[in-house]
Write a protein that holds these residues in place. Structure first.
Motif, mmCIF file in Angstrom:
data_model
loop_
_atom_site.group_PDB
_atom_site.id
_atom_site.type_symbol
_atom_site.label_atom_id
_atom_site.label_comp_id
_atom_site.label_asym_id
_atom_site.label_seq_id
_atom_site.Cartn_x
_atom_site.Cartn_y
_atom_site.Cartn_z
ATOM 1 N N SER A 24 0.813 -1.216 0.000
ATOM 2 C CA SER A 24 0.000 0.000 0.000
ATOM 3 C C SER A 24 0.848 1.269 0.000
ATOM 4 O O SER A 24 0.364 2.341 -0.386
ATOM 5 C CB SER A 24 -0.922 0.002 1.229
ATOM 6 O OG SER A 24 -0.159 -0.031 2.431
ATOM 7 N N ARG A 25 2.122 1.162 0.400
ATOM 8 C CA ARG A 25 2.974 2.349 0.424
ATOM 9 C C ARG A 25 3.238 2.888 -0.979
ATOM 10 O O ARG A 25 3.549 4.069 -1.141
ATOM 11 C CB ARG A 25 4.284 2.016 1.132
ATOM 12 C CG ARG A 25 4.124 1.797 2.640
ATOM 13 C CD ARG A 25 5.421 1.368 3.283
ATOM 14 N NE ARG A 25 5.847 0.062 2.783
ATOM 15 C CZ ARG A 25 6.944 -0.573 3.218
ATOM 16 N NH1 ARG A 25 7.716 0.007 4.136
ATOM 17 N NH2 ARG A 25 7.272 -1.748 2.744
ATOM 18 N N GLN A 26 3.114 2.014 -1.998
ATOM 19 C CA GLN A 26 3.298 2.503 -3.358
ATOM 20 C C GLN A 26 2.179 3.466 -3.742
ATOM 21 O O GLN A 26 2.412 4.470 -4.417
ATOM 22 C CB GLN A 26 3.337 1.323 -4.325
ATOM 23 C CG GLN A 26 4.510 0.391 -4.079
ATOM 24 C CD GLN A 26 4.758 -0.510 -5.272
ATOM 25 O OE1 GLN A 26 4.587 -0.112 -6.411
ATOM 26 N NE2 GLN A 26 5.165 -1.738 -4.998
ATOM 27 N N LEU A 27 0.957 3.164 -3.324
ATOM 28 C CA LEU A 27 -0.153 4.076 -3.598
ATOM 29 C C LEU A 27 -0.010 5.369 -2.802
ATOM 30 O O LEU A 27 -0.385 6.444 -3.282
ATOM 31 C CB LEU A 27 -1.479 3.389 -3.269
ATOM 32 C CG LEU A 27 -1.833 2.163 -4.117
ATOM 33 C CD1 LEU A 27 -3.184 1.619 -3.705
ATOM 34 C CD2 LEU A 27 -1.830 2.526 -5.589
ATOM 35 N N GLU A 28 0.525 5.266 -1.591
ATOM 36 C CA GLU A 28 0.759 6.470 -0.800
ATOM 37 C C GLU A 28 1.786 7.366 -1.485
ATOM 38 O O GLU A 28 1.628 8.593 -1.531
ATOM 39 C CB GLU A 28 1.224 6.092 0.598
ATOM 40 C CG GLU A 28 0.167 5.338 1.422
ATOM 41 C CD GLU A 28 0.707 4.873 2.760
ATOM 42 O OE1 GLU A 28 1.912 5.124 3.022
ATOM 43 O OE2 GLU A 28 -0.049 4.250 3.521
ATOM 44 N N ALA A 29 2.836 6.750 -2.033
ATOM 45 C CA ALA A 29 3.851 7.532 -2.750
ATOM 46 C C ALA A 29 3.267 8.149 -4.014
ATOM 47 O O ALA A 29 3.560 9.309 -4.351
ATOM 48 C CB ALA A 29 5.041 6.639 -3.103
ATOM 49 N N ALA A 30 2.423 7.380 -4.723
ATOM 50 C CA ALA A 30 1.788 7.920 -5.930
ATOM 51 C C ALA A 30 0.859 9.074 -5.596
ATOM 52 O O ALA A 30 0.791 10.080 -6.321
ATOM 53 C CB ALA A 30 1.023 6.802 -6.647
ATOM 54 N N ALA A 31 0.125 8.951 -4.485
ATOM 55 C CA ALA A 31 -0.760 10.043 -4.067
ATOM 56 C C ALA A 31 0.044 11.276 -3.686
ATOM 57 O O ALA A 31 -0.365 12.421 -3.959
ATOM 58 C CB ALA A 31 -1.638 9.588 -2.904
ATOM 59 N N ALA A 32 1.215 11.068 -3.060
ATOM 60 C CA ALA A 32 2.065 12.198 -2.692
ATOM 61 C C ALA A 32 2.611 12.922 -3.917
ATOM 62 O O ALA A 32 2.851 14.136 -3.873
ATOM 63 C CB ALA A 32 3.221 11.709 -1.817
ATOM 64 N N LEU A 33 2.759 12.187 -5.015
ATOM 65 C CA LEU A 33 3.222 12.802 -6.259
ATOM 66 C C LEU A 33 2.086 13.451 -7.041
ATOM 67 O O LEU A 33 2.323 14.025 -8.120
ATOM 68 C CB LEU A 33 3.908 11.753 -7.133
ATOM 69 C CG LEU A 33 5.220 11.174 -6.592
ATOM 70 C CD1 LEU A 33 5.710 10.034 -7.474
ATOM 71 C CD2 LEU A 33 6.278 12.268 -6.493
ATOM 72 N N GLY A 34 0.867 13.338 -6.548
ATOM 73 C CA GLY A 34 -0.265 13.963 -7.213
ATOM 74 C C GLY A 34 -0.844 13.169 -8.362
ATOM 75 O O GLY A 34 -1.559 13.730 -9.204
ATOM 76 N N ILE A 35 -0.571 11.871 -8.437
ATOM 77 C CA ILE A 35 -1.110 11.044 -9.515
ATOM 78 C C ILE A 35 -2.583 10.768 -9.218
ATOM 79 O O ILE A 35 -2.927 10.370 -8.108
ATOM 80 C CB ILE A 35 -0.317 9.724 -9.623
ATOM 81 C CG1 ILE A 35 1.149 10.021 -9.926
ATOM 82 C CG2 ILE A 35 -0.904 8.818 -10.696
ATOM 83 C CD1 ILE A 35 2.037 8.788 -9.953
#
Length: 291
Positions: free
Chosen positions: A187-198
């Protein structure tokens, strides 16, 4: 130095690998079990070749018969269309099941629970008799007047009822397969993607789903094989798929065993083809993970 002390000095030297005698472990029961299995297999093959009840000439005569080929095409159509519609529904239901929205989560859970609980043959008969419940279907204002009216008997044919039943039944199982694949991704990959504004949809389509495919594909392939065999259930709707057509033929000539063997061999061939396809698709999605 005495001879006895010299012998002791020689014996006290460390042994080298060349001095060791390697004796392989013996497994006599393994060889006995293998011999028994080979005897059973040989007896089975001998029975296939010598038992006249198999009627191999009848089998060969009907294997490529035109009506059997047409029925095989219908089986493939039901399998392909049911798989596409079923997994499309599963891809929608799985995120709904994982959603924080209680309405979406409840609807998805209820759909999966109902369609996994009811046997497929009951679902097929229900959709085939939908006209007894609703004479017409209409499109218009909810709880208000309708603008487009369709006769249920003409809208849902026997083939349509079979496809609808297979697709909805498949969607319930596909949703759980997709959900398991989604949960397998960190799930941390989605958190990183959300932090990048994807955007969320792009996260699911470009990040989550490609990684989840490694966990989805083995179970999805098993479900596809099960769907292929489940098409034989639609014989209750008098649709000319493979099993139904074989029944029609041996109902006329009484050659039950060779005609059932025709259907069996075709199912085995199609399953083998799906297994080969599964191997190459899994290898493609496993690039970068395994050598």
């Amino acid at each position: 130095m005495s001879l006895l002390s010299s012998a002791r000095a020689v014996d006290s030297r460390p042994s080298t690998p060349d001095d060791l005698v390697v004796v392989p472990a013996r497994h006599p029961w393994r060889w006995i079990a293998a011999a028994l299995v080979l005897v059973v297999v040989a007896q089975f093959l001998h029975g296939l070749a010598t038992n006249p009840g198999w009627e191999w000439r009848t089998f060969a005569g009907y294997f490529f018969e035109e009506s059997v080929m047409d029925a095989l095409l219908i089986t493939l159509e039901l399998t392909f269309a049911g798989a596409v519609l079923g997994f499309a529904g599963g891809i929608v239901l799985a995120p709904m099941r994982l959603s924080r929205n209680p309405v979406l989560k409840t609807v998805s859970w209820t759909f999966i629970w109902v369609f996994r609980s009811v046997p497929l043959i009951v679902q097929l008969l229900f959709w085939a008799n939908l006209g007894y419940l609703y004479d017409r279907l209409q499109l218009g204002i909810p709880f208000g007047p309708g603008f487009v009216h369709l006769e249920t008997s003409s809208l849902v044919s026997a083939f349509g009822a079979a496809l609808l039943g297979l697709a909805l039944h498949e969607a319930a199982y596909a949703a759980e397969i997709v959900r398991a694949g989604i949960l397998s991704v960190d799930s941390r990959q989605l958190e990183a993607a959300a932090a990048l504004g994807i955007p969320r949809l792009r996260q699911f389509r470009r990040i989550l789903l490609p990684q989840a495919m490694r966990a989805i594909l083995p179970n999805a392939a098993n479900e596809l094989v099960n769907l292929l065999k489940s098409t034989s259930v639609v014989y209750v709707l008098a649709i000319g798929e493979l099993f139904y057509q074989v029944q029609v033929i041996y109902g006329r000539n009484g050659r039950v065993v060779p005609l059932l063997l025709v259907a069996t061999v075709w199912y085995v061939i199609l399953t083998a083809a799906l297994s080969v396809l599964q191997h190459y698709v899994e290898r493609r999605f496993s690039r970068g993970y395994v050598r």
